[in-house]
Design an enzyme around this catalytic site. Structure first.
Site, PDB file in Angstrom:
ATOM      1  N   HIS A 126      67.794  19.023 -30.579  1.00  0.00           N
ATOM      2  CA  HIS A 126      67.394  20.269 -31.238  1.00  0.00           C
ATOM      3  C   HIS A 126      66.331  20.988 -30.412  1.00  0.00           C
ATOM      4  O   HIS A 126      65.154  21.007 -30.773  1.00  0.00           O
ATOM      5  CB  HIS A 126      66.855  19.969 -32.647  1.00  0.00           C
ATOM      6  CG  HIS A 126      67.806  19.178 -33.482  1.00  0.00           C
ATOM      7  ND1 HIS A 126      67.535  17.906 -33.932  1.00  0.00           N
ATOM      8  CD2 HIS A 126      69.054  19.481 -33.922  1.00  0.00           C
ATOM      9  CE1 HIS A 126      68.565  17.456 -34.624  1.00  0.00           C
ATOM     10  NE2 HIS A 126      69.501  18.389 -34.639  1.00  0.00           N
ATOM     11  N   GLY A 149      84.301  15.506 -12.344  1.00  0.00           N
ATOM     12  CA  GLY A 149      83.719  16.828 -12.175  1.00  0.00           C
ATOM     13  C   GLY A 149      83.645  17.615 -13.475  1.00  0.00           C
ATOM     14  O   GLY A 149      84.521  17.533 -14.334  1.00  0.00           O
TER      15      GLY A 149
END
Length: 211
Positions: A126, A149
């Protein structure tokens, strides 16, 4: 030209330092230990490595790499171009970090981990949390794991030893040892021993590692 901040850098033998490299940078208002880099390092142009970090021998960067303070990096580690490593991470021996990766604070990357290009690790649920220093100490990538990737790894995640994460995945849960996982969100797909080499060069991928 390069700039080494005298008194803040300790280099081993045979260093190769590219143009416009900054070594031993100190953030304003902080007092840090020296930047220590072992033998035979190659630091390519436009890279910046802060004071207060310790790096082993055989270290290599690509171009335009940023490594902040407080990192502990093992031997024979390579970091690709345009990668950012924030402060206070632990990176083991033989780790390969490809180009354009982002590693935030407090991540543990064990030995021989392989991170593909564009891997992003996130470390807080958060943002901006007032207790960031407490809740961000959570991401761990265990020995010999491979991350494809453009994978995103979320906060509070552990990726298991020898496991493989497929390209483009979003990892929001712990991954056990010795498995293959991919998807958004990531899902377990098979055991690492069930992989096949589609080109036929090996009976199974990672056979050379004894897996």
């Amino acid at each position: 030209m390069d700039m080494i901040h005298e008194g803040f850098v300790e280099l081993g033998i045979n260093p190769i330092i590219g143009e416009y490299v900054l070594l031993g940078v100190c953030p304003p208002g902080k007092t840090l230990d020296k930047l220590r880099i072992g033998n035979n390092p190659v630091v390519r142009s436009h890279s910046v490595i802060y004071a207060g970090t310790k790096i082993g021998s055989g270290f290599q960067t690509g171009h335009d790499v940023l490594i902040r303070e407080g990192n502990v990096i093992g031997d024979n580690v390579s970091v690709g171009s345009h990668t950012v490593i924030e402060r206070e991470n632990q990176i083991g021996d033989g780790v390969r970090i490809h180009s354009s990766c982002f590693i935030p604070e407090f991540v543990i990357i064990e030995e021989k981990v392989w991170l593909g290009p564009g891997v992003t690790i996130l470390n807080v649920l958060h943002p901006p949390c007032p207790r960031f220093e407490d809740c961000a100490r959570s991401v761990r990538i265990k020995k010999n794991a491979k991350v494809g990737g453009n994978v995103t790894i979320g906060p509070r995640v552990t990726i298991g030893e020898n496991s493989l994460i497929g390209m483009g995945s979003v990892v929001t849960q712990d991954i056990p040892d010795n498995v293959v996982a991919w998807g958004n969100p990531v899902r377990l797909r098979k055991e690492i021993g069930e992989l096949t080499c589609v080109l036929g060069y090996y009976e199974t991928p990672y056979q050379w590692e004894g897996l």
